[in-house]
Design an enzyme around this catalytic site. Structure first.
Site, PDB file in Angstrom:
ATOM      1  N   CYS A   8       0.830  -1.202   0.000  1.00 11.98           N
ATOM      2  CA  CYS A   8       0.000   0.000   0.000  1.00 11.98           C
ATOM      3  C   CYS A   8       0.867   1.255   0.000  1.00 11.98           C
ATOM      4  CB  CYS A   8      -0.906   0.016   1.223  1.00 11.98           C
ATOM      5  SG  CYS A   8      -1.832  -1.502   1.455  1.00 11.98           S
ATOM      6  N   ARG A  60       3.127   1.505  -6.911  1.00 10.49           N
ATOM      7  CA  ARG A  60       3.105   0.387  -5.968  1.00 10.49           C
ATOM      8  C   ARG A  60       1.907  -0.522  -6.201  1.00 10.49           C
ATOM      9  NH1 ARG A  60       6.424   1.675  -1.484  1.00 10.49           N
ATOM     10  NH2 ARG A  60       5.199   0.428  -0.041  1.00 10.49           N
ATOM     11  N   TRP A 107      -3.894  -2.047  -1.342  1.00  6.97           N
ATOM     12  CA  TRP A 107      -3.828  -3.299  -2.115  1.00  6.97           C
ATOM     13  C   TRP A 107      -4.450  -4.346  -1.197  1.00  6.97           C
ATOM     14  CZ3 TRP A 107      -1.167  -4.313  -6.906  1.00  6.97           C
ATOM     15  CH2 TRP A 107      -1.125  -5.672  -7.259  1.00  6.97           C
ATOM     16  N   ASN A 146      -0.018  -0.127   6.090  1.00  5.62           N
ATOM     17  CA  ASN A 146       0.334  -1.132   5.093  1.00  5.62           C
ATOM     18  C   ASN A 146       0.972  -2.318   5.793  1.00  5.62           C
ATOM     19  OD1 ASN A 146       2.729   0.294   5.600  1.00  5.62           O
ATOM     20  ND2 ASN A 146       3.487   0.061   3.540  1.00  5.62           N
ATOM     21  N   GLU A 204      14.445 -21.333 -14.187  1.00  2.00           N
ATOM     22  CA  GLU A 204      14.071 -19.937 -13.976  1.00  2.00           C
ATOM     23  C   GLU A 204      15.267 -19.015 -14.181  1.00  2.00           C
ATOM     24  OE1 GLU A 204      12.043 -16.392 -12.891  1.00  2.00           O
ATOM     25  OE2 GLU A 204      11.506 -18.280 -13.872  1.00  2.00           O
ATOM     26  N   HIS A 244      23.955 -37.136 -21.845  1.00  2.00           N
ATOM     27  CA  HIS A 244      23.142 -37.580 -22.982  1.00  2.00           C
ATOM     28  C   HIS A 244      23.052 -36.492 -24.054  1.00  2.00           C
ATOM     29  CE1 HIS A 244      22.162 -41.129 -20.731  1.00  2.00           C
ATOM     30  NE2 HIS A 244      21.618 -40.428 -19.753  1.00  2.00           N
TER      31      HIS A 244
END
Length: 620
Positions: free
Chosen positions: A2, A27, A85, A111, A493, A516
């Protein structure tokens, strides 16, 4: 994630506060509100949606001619404003901040998350307090009211001592119209010092247009703000002396919190993102609280298989989740790339739980896979970061990550938040199905609760080592990543991050598959990144590292603190803090995100700007 801004001074504050919120829009938020004090009364306006909606609500309030928010009277010189949020409670005007006490004399904006909000709410209700929202934040206003005997800063300190969690808040009191009191517990807080006026905010951009003098507030500190100055104390009320900093950023840098790029900023926001995702869902060491997810316990006990569908980074988060769920809950997990799953005819069973992971909640292939599963009679759970997204409407249940808006091209904080979310699912299934002993469950929950602080430690401790690797390897034209078991998902990732922001070809392989075929690619010019954190297969990884070294390749290893065997086998080693081996990937990915970032920077790549892939095609 927030946004908060507060003001005390000699200027009308309404427009200052809303202008401050505009600087915090990056934000992310779903509602907003403002409260100001005038003539001993607090007046508030709140609205769902963006700040344009808040301005419209203020204008409507103005046409009604009521309250200092509306008329922006010269006497309205103290106020707070907030962008929310949503974490606790739906996206509604009632749940938007600021929140007040029973007498509407104390208003707060917050927040973060109050972990013990449920028990405190029950206590306060038993004392006669009434609540007007579904939020955890509102209890702070009532706690201050409970302790209010005329000394406002003392009342805030006493309320602060009763709270557990990961949060920061600002409070104001109509009987103390020239004072704001703020407190910080892990979430950021900073004060802006002006001439005859002072600010408090969640980030410097909120007040940078008005002052460049910033006073940082540290963890477990409280600040009392009036027009003459700012006083910092510890939680017991002992004064703390600190010199303000002069901020030299321009507005673009301010949006990035002083970091060079959004990606760098978001890498550093990962501890907060994970804390927001897990904190209130791990209230005790013996249970996981997923009461905000609409799947009942009996159903979760009955599932026979989990199917995870996702794309890109979300797919890699799901791969880590597969290992965790199978290891802890002993439920078989099938992992599928959503763009492939949707075009085959999967065998679906009534007791399958299908999990669609999508950061935006709008990934077309993942949405199509989720719809296919629902049409086949399966329950669908989505893990997403965005309230109101299509995934939340298409799924039977939603588990929100709480990473805040991600602006950088490459997913970083949303990835670790997704991994944290699938860990929660794995632990919840294990708890309900009795597949872990009470001692082991408590141990894992305790370890998971420590991950935010260990992420912070990882970012700080590995930075120099990663920069050194980037300087020595940035001009290489191909990287290989090798891992085993859960480490393979980290490699996938990490290779994606390097390709995505450095535009350097990279491949990730299961280390046991190297012989392989892929080993043919290795020579003295090849950097090979090996994820060799502590796990049941770390000795096998050491054997694979020896194979790589035999080809003359340069080995860069990510290892657990204290593992000298890996350090001796590798050319360069980056250490991460120790944790349970299944939780280790959430730490191991951080240096590899940073590696991709620093290589891109060494090569002059703008990591916040995706490469333009558009081509002119002549059709004949």
């Amino acid at each position: 994630m927030c946004g908060i801004v507060g003001y005390v001074g000699d200027r009308p504050c309404r427009d200052l506060l809303i202008a401050g919120l505009e600087k915090l829009e990056y934000r992310g938020y779903d509602s907003a509100g403002i409260s100001v004090i005038s003539d001993g009364e607090i007046d508030s306006v709140r609205a769902v949606g963006n700040l344009a909606n808040l301005r419209a609500a203020v204008e409507e309030h103005s046409q009604n001619g009521s309250g200092p928010v509306a008329v922006e009277a010269a006497v309205s010189k103290t106020g707070v404003a907030h962008t929310r949020w949503a974490t606790h409670g739906r996206v509604t005007e009632e749940n938007a901040h600021p929140h007040g006490d029973c007498q509407d004399q104390i208003h707060i904006v917050l927040n973060g998350i109050i972990e013990n909000h449920a028990e405190l709410r029950r206590e306060l209700q038993s004392e006669g307090h009434g609540f007007s929202s579904e939020t955890d934040a509102e209890i702070v206003a009532h706690l201050i009211e409970r302790h209010d005997h005329g000394d406002f800063p003392k009342a805030v300190r006493e309320a602060f001592s009763e709270l557990r969690g990961h949060y920061a808040f600002v409070a104001m009191h109509s009987e103390h119209p020239d004072t704001l009191v703020a407190a910080r517990k892990e979430c950021p807080r900073v004060s802006g010092l002006g001439e005859g006026e002072n600010f408090v905010a969640s980030a410097i951009p909120a007040f940078l247009a008005e002052t460049r003098s910033a006073l940082m507030v540290e963890n477990d500190e409280l600040v009392t703000i009036d027009s003459s100055g700012v006083t910092i104390t510890d939680a017991e009320g002992n004064p703390i002396e600190r010199e303000p900093d002069h901020v030299t950023w321009d507005e673009d840098a301010a949006e990035k919190g002083g970091y060079s790029t959004f990606m760098e900023k978001e890498i550093h926001e990962q501890p907060d993102a994970v804390a927001e995702t897990i904190t209130d869902r791990l209230p005790d060491l013996d249970r996981v609280d997923l009461s905000d997810v609409d799947l009942d316990d009996d159903y979760l006990r009955s599932i026979e298989r989990v199917v995870i569908v996702a794309c890109g980074t979300s797919y890699h988060a799901g791969l880590i989740g597969r290992y965790a769920i199978e290891q802890w809950a002993r439920v078989p997990v099938e992992m599928d790339i959503a763009s492939e799953y949707r075009y085959r005819e999967p065998v679906l069973r009534e007791n399958d739980l299908v999990i669609g992971i999508t950061q935006s909640g709008e990934t077309a292939d993942t949405l199509a896979a989720m719809r296919l599963a629902r049409e086949g009679g399966c329950k669908v759970l989505t893990i997403t970061n965005i309230m109101g997204s299509q995934a939340t409407r298409d799924a039977d249940a939603v588990l929100f990550t709480r990473a805040g808006l991600e602006i950088g091209v490459a997913a970083t904080k949303t990835f670790v938040s997704q991994v944290a979310a699938v860990y929660l699912i794995g632990l919840k299934l294990a708890e309900l199905r009795g597949t872990l002993s009470e001692e082991r469950l408590a141990e894992l929950i305790a370890e998971l609760k420590q991950i935010p602080s260990k992420l912070e430690e990882t970012i700080a401790s590995c930075d120099e080592a990663v920069r050194a690797v980037a300087r020595s390897q940035h001009d290489q034209r191909f990287f290989m990543y090798l891992g085993r078991h859960i480490g393979l998902a980290v490699c996938l990732e990490a290779a994606l991050k390097l390709k995505e922001i450095s535009y350097i070809p990279a491949d990730a392989y299961a280390a046991g598959e190297m012989k392989h075929g892929p080993i043919a690619l290795l020579d003295e010019s090849t950097p090979v990144v090996c994820v060799a954190t502590n796990s049941p297969v770390v000795e096998k990884m050491l054997s694979n590292i020896e194979e790589v070294r035999a080809r003359g390749a340069d080995v860069i290893a990510v290892a657990t603190d204290g593992n000298e065997d890996v350090a001796q086998a590798a050319d360069q080693t980056i250490f991460v803090p120790s944790s349970d081996w299944i939780l280790q990937p959430i730490l191991a990915i951080v240096p590899l995100q940073l590696l991709a970032y620093y290589i891109a920077r060494e090569n002059g790549v703008n990591v916040d700007q995706p490469r333009n892939l558009a081509k002119t095609v002549t059709v004949e």
